[in-house]
Structure formats: C-alpha cells, structure tokens
Design a protein around this motif. Structure first.
Motif, PDB file in Angstrom:
ATOM      1  N   ASP A  75      -4.984   1.639   4.175  1.00 17.61           N
ATOM      2  CA  ASP A  75      -4.214   1.111   3.051  1.00 17.61           C
ATOM      3  C   ASP A  75      -3.009   2.010   2.760  1.00 17.61           C
ATOM      4  OD1 ASP A  75      -3.336  -0.288   0.838  1.00 17.61           O
ATOM      5  OD2 ASP A  75      -4.868   0.529  -0.510  1.00 17.61           O
ATOM      6  N   PRO A  76      -2.014   2.041   3.649  1.00 19.98           N
ATOM      7  CA  PRO A  76      -0.856   2.910   3.393  1.00 19.98           C
ATOM      8  C   PRO A  76      -0.070   2.497   2.164  1.00 19.98           C
ATOM      9  CG  PRO A  76      -0.428   1.442   5.254  1.00 19.98           C
ATOM     10  CD  PRO A  76      -1.881   1.299   4.913  1.00 19.98           C
TER      11      PRO A  76
ATOM     12  N   ARG B 209       1.142   4.895  -1.013  1.00 17.97           N
ATOM     13  CA  ARG B 209       2.484   4.986  -1.590  1.00 17.97           C
ATOM     14  C   ARG B 209       2.439   4.721  -3.104  1.00 17.97           C
ATOM     15  NH1 ARG B 209       7.029   5.157   1.085  1.00 17.97           N
ATOM     16  NH2 ARG B 209       8.109   3.749  -0.355  1.00 17.97           N
ATOM     17  N   ALA B 210       1.616   3.777  -3.510  1.00 20.26           N
ATOM     18  CA  ALA B 210       1.477   3.508  -4.945  1.00 20.26           C
ATOM     19  C   ALA B 210       0.900   4.715  -5.671  1.00 20.26           C
ATOM     20  CB  ALA B 210       0.604   2.280  -5.166  1.00 20.26           C
TER      21      ALA B 210
ATOM     22  N   ALA C  79      -4.321  20.158   1.764  1.00 19.00           N
ATOM     23  CA  ALA C  79      -3.798  18.813   2.007  1.00 19.00           C
ATOM     24  C   ALA C  79      -3.061  18.337   0.764  1.00 19.00           C
ATOM     25  CB  ALA C  79      -4.919  17.839   2.354  1.00 19.00           C
ATOM     26  N   SER C  80      -1.982  17.594   0.963  1.00 23.59           N
ATOM     27  CA  SER C  80      -1.201  17.111  -0.171  1.00 23.59           C
ATOM     28  C   SER C  80      -0.219  16.043   0.275  1.00 23.59           C
ATOM     29  CB  SER C  80      -0.416  18.259  -0.817  1.00 23.59           C
ATOM     30  OG  SER C  80       0.482  18.827   0.117  1.00 23.59           O
ATOM     31  N   PHE C  81       0.250  15.234  -0.685  1.00 22.98           N
ATOM     32  CA  PHE C  81       1.484  14.502  -0.487  1.00 22.98           C
ATOM     33  C   PHE C  81       2.609  15.532  -0.383  1.00 22.98           C
ATOM     34  CE2 PHE C  81      -0.505  10.895  -3.011  1.00 22.98           C
ATOM     35  CZ  PHE C  81      -0.511   9.980  -1.956  1.00 22.98           C
TER      36      PHE C  81
ATOM     37  N   PRO D 238       9.196   9.251  -4.473  1.00 27.41           N
ATOM     38  CA  PRO D 238       8.337   8.812  -3.364  1.00 27.41           C
ATOM     39  C   PRO D 238       8.720   7.450  -2.792  1.00 27.41           C
ATOM     40  CG  PRO D 238       7.011   9.711  -5.143  1.00 27.41           C
ATOM     41  CD  PRO D 238       8.415   9.601  -5.672  1.00 27.41           C
ATOM     42  N   ALA D 239       9.389   6.601  -3.584  1.00 25.88           N
ATOM     43  CA  ALA D 239       9.803   5.290  -3.079  1.00 25.88           C
ATOM     44  C   ALA D 239      11.005   5.380  -2.152  1.00 25.88           C
ATOM     45  CB  ALA D 239      10.123   4.360  -4.251  1.00 25.88           C
TER      46      ALA D 239
END
Length: 225
Positions: free
Chosen positions: A27-28, A32-33, A85-87, A211-212
C-alpha cells in the motif's frame, strides 16, 4: 495487489550483491498519506534533509519481500535486527552541502549491515549510485580498509582542492560510478552498508520538504549478524 518483483545484481569489480524490488509495499499510497501527516525533523549523521517516524506496521507489511531478498540475494536466513528506519526527504540545496555530503559515503563498516532505500515519489527518478575510489580501487570500506582509504582520500583532497559543488551523481577524477539504481514508485534497493554510495540527486531536483512534492523515501538499516 501486485506481487513484489525482485532483481539481483552483482556490481563492480568486487561483485557485491544488491537487490532491486519493485512493488515492494502492498500500500504505497497509504504510506504517502501517512507521511503527509508525519512530524519531520532535521536528519542526523550528515543526512542532507529531514526524517520522520514510520507507521508501526511498516515492517510487518514488507516482511515477506524482505525475507525473500535477504535469503535469496544475501544468503541470510537467520534473525534480522532493525537499527534505524524512517521516512526521509533530501532537502538541502546543492550549494549548501558540506564536503562530506558531496562525496560518496558508507553507512557502516560491518559486513553484516544492510541498507534499504524505498522510493515513494511517483514522479522522481533520482535513485542511488555506487562508486569505486580510483586511487585505492575500493568499492567497499571495512575496518581493515578504513584507515588506508581515509588517508588516501584526505591526501587527494589536499592536493586537488575541495570536492565539486553538488550531489555526486556520476564519475569524477576521484571516484568512478560503477552502478546506479533509478528510483521508481514503490521500488526498493537493498545493499551492504559498506558500499560506497550516494543519492543520485539531479542538479535541478525539486528538494521540497513537502512529502507530496519532495523526494520521499523510507531509509532503514538492518543487521543480519
């Protein structure tokens, strides 16, 4: 849901394995959401951008693909420990990079450390490049090579001057690019953290902290000791 597609490569003269996995996460769009509502903060350890916490179920969702890659590409079937780990989003303009950020780097000296980069920008092709240090011929830097590599690099920098401005994306007088993985939406690349590498960030890349719009990735570091 499309099943993950795994491609293995061996790169450079040292023939180090890397794995490229398309359709990595089920669920990419959901990731993103989640990133859109995450609290980003300045990165640590010379990271040229910002980072934020991942959803709690991230590794549960990728575990099947990750297990297959570690066994099939890195010949590891034992326990896996998560180090970090991270965005992550690269946001620092090329002209503001430090010397360290303008050169290829490694993330760890230990051969059991694995780096993971999961690309989550639908319109971004800036991936990850891998390099050989011309003077020493090293493509990986471990504890036995570290002192020699740093001494050679420092001598070269003193003789030739500072590193060129901007992110390193191709071969230079000091480093030869030996491979590159282009970013693709929901693609992941895994490689040993001791490989010399850099984000292949184009000079005109949109380095937004939104992020968008920005170069959204997940970065993670694993131990397979």
């Amino acid at each position: 849901m499309t099943a993950p597609e795994i491609v293995a490569r061996r790169i450079g003269a040292e023939r180090q394995p890397i794995a490229i996995v398309d359709h990595f996460h089920p669920d990419p769009d959901g990731l993103r959401a989640a990133a859109a509502h995450a609290a980003f903060e300045p990165g640590r350890n010379h990271y040229p951008g910002v980072r934020a916490a991942l959803p709690d179920n991230y590794f549960a969702r990728i575990r099947p693909a990750l297990t297959t890659v570690l066994a099939g590409v890195f010949a590891h079937r034992g326990a896996v420990s998560l180090i970090d780990a991270s965005f992550s989003m690269v946001t620092l303009p090329p002209e503001r990079l430090s010397r360290t950020q303008r050169l290829p780097h490694i993330d760890a000296l230990a051969p059991d450390r694995i780096a993971l980069v999961h690309y989550l920008s639908p319109h971004d092709s800036d991936g990850t490049a891998f390099f050989r240090h011309r003077a020493t011929g090293f493509e990986t830097i471990d504890s036995a090579r570290s002192a020699q590599y740093l001494a050679a690099l420092n001598a070269e920098m003193a003789a030739r001057g500072d590193a060129p401005t901007g992110y390193i994306t191709s071969s230079t007088p000091l480093f030869e690019r030996i491979s590159q993985v282009d970013a693709r939406y929901n693609r992941c690349v895994l490689y040993r953290s001791a490989l010399l590498h850099s984000g292949a960030i184009a000079p005109d890349a949109a380095l937004s902290d939104d992020p968008a719009r920005g170069r959204l990735t997940v970065t993670a570091f694993l131990s397979i000791a």
